[in-house]
Motif scaffolding. Sequence first.
Motif, mmCIF file in Angstrom:
data_model
loop_
_atom_site.group_PDB
_atom_site.id
_atom_site.type_symbol
_atom_site.label_atom_id
_atom_site.label_comp_id
_atom_site.label_asym_id
_atom_site.label_seq_id
_atom_site.Cartn_x
_atom_site.Cartn_y
_atom_site.Cartn_z
ATOM 1 N N SER A 6 3.099 -33.058 -19.800
ATOM 2 C CA SER A 6 3.109 -33.896 -18.619
ATOM 3 C C SER A 6 2.099 -35.029 -18.770
ATOM 4 C CB SER A 6 2.776 -33.055 -17.384
ATOM 5 O OG SER A 6 2.866 -33.841 -16.228
ATOM 6 N N SER A 7 2.454 -36.217 -18.293
ATOM 7 C CA SER A 7 1.565 -37.376 -18.295
ATOM 8 C C SER A 7 1.573 -37.980 -16.896
ATOM 9 C CB SER A 7 2.039 -38.426 -19.293
ATOM 10 O OG SER A 7 2.080 -37.907 -20.592
ATOM 11 N N HIS A 8 0.388 -38.367 -16.429
ATOM 12 C CA HIS A 8 0.247 -38.926 -15.083
ATOM 13 C C HIS A 8 -0.405 -40.294 -15.200
ATOM 14 C CE1 HIS A 8 -0.145 -38.646 -10.705
ATOM 15 N NE2 HIS A 8 -1.265 -39.300 -10.879
ATOM 16 N N PHE A 9 0.185 -41.293 -14.542
ATOM 17 C CA PHE A 9 -0.321 -42.660 -14.573
ATOM 18 C C PHE A 9 -0.507 -43.160 -13.145
ATOM 19 C CE2 PHE A 9 2.299 -41.965 -18.270
ATOM 20 C CZ PHE A 9 1.518 -42.452 -19.305
ATOM 21 N N GLU A 10 -1.492 -44.036 -12.959
ATOM 22 C CA GLU A 10 -1.705 -44.653 -11.652
ATOM 23 C C GLU A 10 -1.924 -46.144 -11.821
ATOM 24 O OE1 GLU A 10 -4.875 -42.752 -9.540
ATOM 25 O OE2 GLU A 10 -3.746 -40.894 -9.316
ATOM 26 N N ARG A 11 -1.541 -46.869 -10.794
ATOM 27 C CA ARG A 11 -1.763 -48.311 -10.742
ATOM 28 C C ARG A 11 -2.312 -48.625 -9.364
ATOM 29 N NH1 ARG A 11 2.723 -53.082 -11.525
ATOM 30 N NH2 ARG A 11 1.266 -54.812 -11.334
ATOM 31 N N ALA A 64 10.058 -40.019 -23.255
ATOM 32 C CA ALA A 64 8.889 -40.033 -22.372
ATOM 33 C C ALA A 64 7.831 -40.983 -22.916
ATOM 34 C CB ALA A 64 8.317 -38.623 -22.227
ATOM 35 N N GLU A 65 7.622 -40.979 -24.214
ATOM 36 C CA GLU A 65 6.636 -41.888 -24.812
ATOM 37 C C GLU A 65 7.052 -43.345 -24.649
ATOM 38 O OE1 GLU A 65 3.266 -43.279 -26.158
ATOM 39 O OE2 GLU A 65 3.638 -41.171 -25.722
ATOM 40 N N ARG A 66 8.321 -43.631 -24.793
ATOM 41 C CA ARG A 66 8.815 -45.004 -24.574
ATOM 42 C C ARG A 66 8.556 -45.453 -23.134
ATOM 43 N NH1 ARG A 66 14.656 -44.646 -27.571
ATOM 44 N NH2 ARG A 66 13.859 -44.749 -29.694
ATOM 45 N N LEU A 67 8.826 -44.576 -22.181
ATOM 46 C CA LEU A 67 8.570 -44.908 -20.775
ATOM 47 C C LEU A 67 7.072 -45.082 -20.518
ATOM 48 C CD1 LEU A 67 11.103 -42.471 -19.121
ATOM 49 C CD2 LEU A 67 11.161 -44.966 -18.981
ATOM 50 N N ALA A 68 6.246 -44.251 -21.144
ATOM 51 C CA ALA A 68 4.794 -44.355 -20.971
ATOM 52 C C ALA A 68 4.283 -45.699 -21.477
ATOM 53 C CB ALA A 68 4.098 -43.204 -21.690
ATOM 54 N N VAL A 69 4.802 -46.150 -22.597
ATOM 55 C CA VAL A 69 4.399 -47.454 -23.143
ATOM 56 C C VAL A 69 4.780 -48.567 -22.175
ATOM 57 C CG1 VAL A 69 4.892 -49.128 -24.981
ATOM 58 C CG2 VAL A 69 4.415 -46.737 -25.550
ATOM 59 N N ARG A 70 5.976 -48.500 -21.618
ATOM 60 C CA ARG A 70 6.406 -49.519 -20.648
ATOM 61 C C ARG A 70 5.524 -49.527 -19.414
ATOM 62 N NH1 ARG A 70 12.745 -48.584 -20.397
ATOM 63 N NH2 ARG A 70 12.234 -48.543 -18.196
ATOM 64 N N LYS A 71 5.150 -48.339 -18.937
ATOM 65 C CA LYS A 71 4.294 -48.268 -17.746
ATOM 66 C C LYS A 71 2.902 -48.829 -18.031
ATOM 67 C CE LYS A 71 7.221 -47.036 -14.916
ATOM 68 N NZ LYS A 71 7.596 -47.958 -13.855
ATOM 69 N N ARG A 72 2.357 -48.542 -19.217
ATOM 70 C CA ARG A 72 1.039 -49.094 -19.576
ATOM 71 C C ARG A 72 1.093 -50.623 -19.622
ATOM 72 N NH1 ARG A 72 1.119 -45.291 -23.989
ATOM 73 N NH2 ARG A 72 0.449 -43.319 -23.152
ATOM 74 N N ARG A 73 2.182 -51.182 -20.132
ATOM 75 C CA ARG A 73 2.334 -52.632 -20.163
ATOM 76 C C ARG A 73 2.346 -53.227 -18.759
ATOM 77 N NH1 ARG A 73 7.249 -52.833 -24.007
ATOM 78 N NH2 ARG A 73 6.264 -52.200 -25.936
#
Length: 81
Positions: A6-11, A64-73
């Motif tokens: 699981s990975s959690h991101f916030e903005r 999931a890693e592809r989506l994580a990269v897009r979210k970080r961008r």
Amino acid sequence: MEETRSSHFERRDPTRNMQRFYRLTVTRDLFGTALLVREWGRIGVFSRERVEAKRSLAEAWRDAERLAVRKRRRGYVPVGD
């Protein structure tokens, strides 16, 4: 091999009153199908969820890693682990 990840991101942007989160989870269901679960929404409010069945855990982790990269961008920052 690890079954669940699981990975959690916030903005957060106080000037725009923005407090969003995005969570990616790779797991298996009761029948052994690999799943990519995506949750998103405003922090502290009911979230949305999308579940995608994948052919394998490796494919789910790759997506999931592809989506994580897009979210970080887009300015999302990883939180905890």
